[in-house]
Design a protein around this motif. Structure first.
Motif, PDB file in Angstrom:
ATOM      1  N   ASP A  67     -11.629   5.097  -0.640  1.00  0.00           N
ATOM      2  CA  ASP A  67     -11.699   4.015  -1.622  1.00  0.00           C
ATOM      3  C   ASP A  67     -11.944   4.533  -3.033  1.00  0.00           C
ATOM      4  O   ASP A  67     -12.343   3.776  -3.899  1.00  0.00           O
ATOM      5  N   LYS A  68     -11.696   5.815  -3.282  1.00  0.00           N
ATOM      6  CA  LYS A  68     -11.881   6.364  -4.628  1.00  0.00           C
ATOM      7  C   LYS A  68     -11.003   5.663  -5.654  1.00  0.00           C
ATOM      8  O   LYS A  68     -11.415   5.408  -6.773  1.00  0.00           O
ATOM      9  N   LEU A  69      -9.768   5.381  -5.267  1.00  0.00           N
ATOM     10  CA  LEU A  69      -8.792   4.809  -6.192  1.00  0.00           C
ATOM     11  C   LEU A  69      -8.779   3.287  -6.165  1.00  0.00           C
ATOM     12  O   LEU A  69      -8.068   2.663  -6.920  1.00  0.00           O
ATOM     13  N   GLY A  70      -9.557   2.702  -5.305  1.00  0.00           N
ATOM     14  CA  GLY A  70      -9.565   1.256  -5.114  1.00  0.00           C
ATOM     15  C   GLY A  70      -9.452   0.959  -3.636  1.00  0.00           C
ATOM     16  O   GLY A  70      -9.023   1.806  -2.859  1.00  0.00           O
ATOM     17  N   PRO A  71      -9.838  -0.245  -3.239  1.00  0.00           N
ATOM     18  CA  PRO A  71      -9.764  -0.576  -1.813  1.00  0.00           C
ATOM     19  C   PRO A  71      -8.321  -0.580  -1.309  1.00  0.00           C
ATOM     20  O   PRO A  71      -7.407  -0.994  -2.013  1.00  0.00           O
ATOM     21  N   ILE A  72      -8.157  -0.098  -0.095  1.00  0.00           N
ATOM     22  CA  ILE A  72      -6.831  -0.060   0.520  1.00  0.00           C
ATOM     23  C   ILE A  72      -6.569  -1.415   1.161  1.00  0.00           C
ATOM     24  O   ILE A  72      -7.320  -1.867   2.015  1.00  0.00           O
ATOM     25  N   ASP A  73      -5.490  -2.054   0.721  1.00  0.00           N
ATOM     26  CA  ASP A  73      -5.115  -3.350   1.290  1.00  0.00           C
ATOM     27  C   ASP A  73      -4.246  -3.180   2.527  1.00  0.00           C
ATOM     28  O   ASP A  73      -4.386  -3.901   3.500  1.00  0.00           O
ATOM     29  N   ARG A  74      -3.330  -2.228   2.461  1.00  0.00           N
ATOM     30  CA  ARG A  74      -2.393  -2.051   3.569  1.00  0.00           C
ATOM     31  C   ARG A  74      -1.908  -0.617   3.601  1.00  0.00           C
ATOM     32  O   ARG A  74      -1.664  -0.013   2.567  1.00  0.00           O
ATOM     33  N   VAL A  75      -1.760  -0.085   4.808  1.00  0.00           N
ATOM     34  CA  VAL A  75      -1.166   1.233   5.020  1.00  0.00           C
ATOM     35  C   VAL A  75       0.090   1.017   5.844  1.00  0.00           C
ATOM     36  O   VAL A  75       0.064   0.330   6.868  1.00  0.00           O
ATOM     37  N   TYR A  76       1.184   1.599   5.373  1.00  0.00           N
ATOM     38  CA  TYR A  76       2.474   1.390   6.020  1.00  0.00           C
ATOM     39  C   TYR A  76       3.185   2.733   6.125  1.00  0.00           C
ATOM     40  O   TYR A  76       3.230   3.492   5.160  1.00  0.00           O
ATOM     41  N   VAL A  77       3.729   3.025   7.301  1.00  0.00           N
ATOM     42  CA  VAL A  77       4.491   4.251   7.508  1.00  0.00           C
ATOM     43  C   VAL A  77       5.848   3.859   8.074  1.00  0.00           C
ATOM     44  O   VAL A  77       5.946   3.029   8.969  1.00  0.00           O
ATOM     45  N   GLU A  78       6.886   4.495   7.540  1.00  0.00           N
ATOM     46  CA  GLU A  78       8.247   4.196   7.978  1.00  0.00           C
ATOM     47  C   GLU A  78       9.005   5.497   8.200  1.00  0.00           C
ATOM     48  O   GLU A  78       8.910   6.422   7.396  1.00  0.00           O
ATOM     49  N   ILE A  79       9.756   5.554   9.302  1.00  0.00           N
ATOM     50  CA  ILE A  79      10.632   6.701   9.544  1.00  0.00           C
ATOM     51  C   ILE A  79      11.947   6.436   8.820  1.00  0.00           C
ATOM     52  O   ILE A  79      12.563   5.392   8.997  1.00  0.00           O
ATOM     53  N   LEU A  80      12.342   7.389   7.999  1.00  0.00           N
ATOM     54  CA  LEU A  80      13.604   7.257   7.282  1.00  0.00           C
ATOM     55  C   LEU A  80      14.764   7.595   8.209  1.00  0.00           C
ATOM     56  O   LEU A  80      14.617   8.409   9.128  1.00  0.00           O
ATOM     57  N   PRO A  81      15.922   6.996   7.987  1.00  0.00           N
ATOM     58  CA  PRO A  81      17.082   7.337   8.818  1.00  0.00           C
ATOM     59  C   PRO A  81      17.445   8.816   8.661  1.00  0.00           C
ATOM     60  O   PRO A  81      17.261   9.393   7.586  1.00  0.00           O
ATOM     61  N   ARG A  82      17.950   9.389   9.720  1.00  0.00           N
ATOM     62  CA  ARG A  82      18.316  10.809   9.670  1.00  0.00           C
ATOM     63  C   ARG A  82      19.563  11.028   8.835  1.00  0.00           C
ATOM     64  O   ARG A  82      20.521  10.266   8.931  1.00  0.00           O
ATOM     65  N   GLU A  83      19.500  12.069   8.036  1.00  0.00           N
ATOM     66  CA  GLU A  83      20.663  12.530   7.292  1.00  0.00           C
ATOM     67  C   GLU A  83      21.071  13.862   7.889  1.00  0.00           C
ATOM     68  O   GLU A  83      20.354  14.439   8.700  1.00  0.00           O
ATOM     69  N   TRP A  84      22.231  14.373   7.465  1.00  0.00           N
ATOM     70  CA  TRP A  84      22.694  15.637   8.020  1.00  0.00           C
ATOM     71  C   TRP A  84      21.721  16.767   7.731  1.00  0.00           C
ATOM     72  O   TRP A  84      21.523  17.654   8.561  1.00  0.00           O
ATOM     73  N   THR A  98       0.617   3.352   0.733  1.00  0.00           N
ATOM     74  CA  THR A  98      -0.659   2.637   0.676  1.00  0.00           C
ATOM     75  C   THR A  98      -0.580   1.614  -0.444  1.00  0.00           C
ATOM     76  O   THR A  98      -0.141   1.926  -1.548  1.00  0.00           O
ATOM     77  N   ALA A  99      -0.993   0.401  -0.147  1.00  0.00           N
ATOM     78  CA  ALA A  99      -1.060  -0.668  -1.146  1.00  0.00           C
ATOM     79  C   ALA A  99      -2.531  -0.863  -1.504  1.00  0.00           C
ATOM     80  O   ALA A  99      -3.385  -0.962  -0.621  1.00  0.00           O
ATOM     81  N   ARG A 100      -2.811  -0.889  -2.787  1.00  0.00           N
ATOM     82  CA  ARG A 100      -4.182  -1.021  -3.278  1.00  0.00           C
ATOM     83  C   ARG A 100      -4.263  -2.085  -4.359  1.00  0.00           C
ATOM     84  O   ARG A 100      -3.238  -2.515  -4.890  1.00  0.00           O
ATOM     85  N   HIS A 101      -5.493  -2.435  -4.706  1.00  0.00           N
ATOM     86  CA  HIS A 101      -5.710  -3.341  -5.832  1.00  0.00           C
ATOM     87  C   HIS A 101      -7.052  -3.010  -6.476  1.00  0.00           C
ATOM     88  O   HIS A 101      -7.901  -2.326  -5.889  1.00  0.00           O
ATOM     89  N   TRP A 111      -1.004  -2.003  -6.864  1.00  0.00           N
ATOM     90  CA  TRP A 111      -0.036  -0.908  -6.918  1.00  0.00           C
ATOM     91  C   TRP A 111       0.115  -0.285  -5.547  1.00  0.00           C
ATOM     92  O   TRP A 111      -0.688  -0.522  -4.657  1.00  0.00           O
ATOM     93  N   THR A 112       1.192   0.475  -5.405  1.00  0.00           N
ATOM     94  CA  THR A 112       1.439   1.205  -4.164  1.00  0.00           C
ATOM     95  C   THR A 112       1.594   2.678  -4.481  1.00  0.00           C
ATOM     96  O   THR A 112       1.969   3.059  -5.594  1.00  0.00           O
ATOM     97  N   GLU A 113       1.281   3.485  -3.503  1.00  0.00           N
ATOM     98  CA  GLU A 113       1.443   4.934  -3.606  1.00  0.00           C
ATOM     99  C   GLU A 113       2.258   5.397  -2.412  1.00  0.00           C
ATOM    100  O   GLU A 113       1.997   4.990  -1.290  1.00  0.00           O
ATOM    101  N   ASP A 114       3.238   6.253  -2.662  1.00  0.00           N
ATOM    102  CA  ASP A 114       4.114   6.748  -1.608  1.00  0.00           C
ATOM    103  C   ASP A 114       3.966   8.254  -1.473  1.00  0.00           C
ATOM    104  O   ASP A 114       3.898   8.958  -2.475  1.00  0.00           O
ATOM    105  N   ASP A 115       3.945   8.713  -0.239  1.00  0.00           N
ATOM    106  CA  ASP A 115       3.954  10.134   0.074  1.00  0.00           C
ATOM    107  C   ASP A 115       5.053  10.363   1.099  1.00  0.00           C
ATOM    108  O   ASP A 115       5.229   9.566   2.007  1.00  0.00           O
TER     109      ASP A 115
END
Length: 132
Positions: A67-84, A98-101, A111-115
């Motif tokens: 919670d250093k950057l703010g409380p985490i509202d939602r954590v979401y992970v998605e597998i990207l489609p495979r490329e060659w 991660t979605a925060r406010h 805001w959201t942060e993507d890794d």
């Protein structure tokens, strides 16, 4: 010259192909699915075990899962489609979002942060930190 059939040779070839298939296609998928399941459950001990130690240290010190950057509202992970390039590198790419406010001085900011995380043969690795 006549081609000879050998059951032993067939089993050896089948075993080698099976091991290659597991290492290059199945293992990255299994690691990615395990990471997603642990994240959705909120089991960050398992997430820590799946990520490489150096990546976890950098990630946790930057405050991604705290919670250093703010409380985490939602954590979401998605597998990207495979490329060659994913097929040739034998890995799967994931987006960890991660979605925060914050509510400071009477204003509400979201805001959201993507890794980007790569699930490969040897484990999960953070490839780019898109949110920092």
């Amino acid at each position: 010259m006549r081609l000879r059939f050998s059951i032993r040779a067939l089993f050896i070839v089948f075993t080698i192909v099976s091991i290659a298939f597991y290492v290059t296609i199945v293992r990255p998928n299994v690691l990615a699915e395990r990471f997603i399941a642990a994240t959705e459950r909120g089991d960050f001990e398992t997430v820590h075990e799946l990520l490489r130690e150096d990546d976890w240290r950098i990630w946790s010190s930057a405050g991604v899962l705290s919670d250093k950057l703010g409380p985490i509202d939602r954590v979401y992970v998605e597998i990207l489609p495979r490329e060659w390039s994913d097929w040739w590198a034998c890995h799967r790419r994931l987006i960890f979002r991660t979605a925060r406010h914050t509510d400071d001085n009477g204003r509400h900011v979201e805001w959201t942060e993507d890794d980007e995380i790569t699930a490969g043969i040897s484990g999960l690795e953070i490839t780019t930190q898109l949110g920092w």
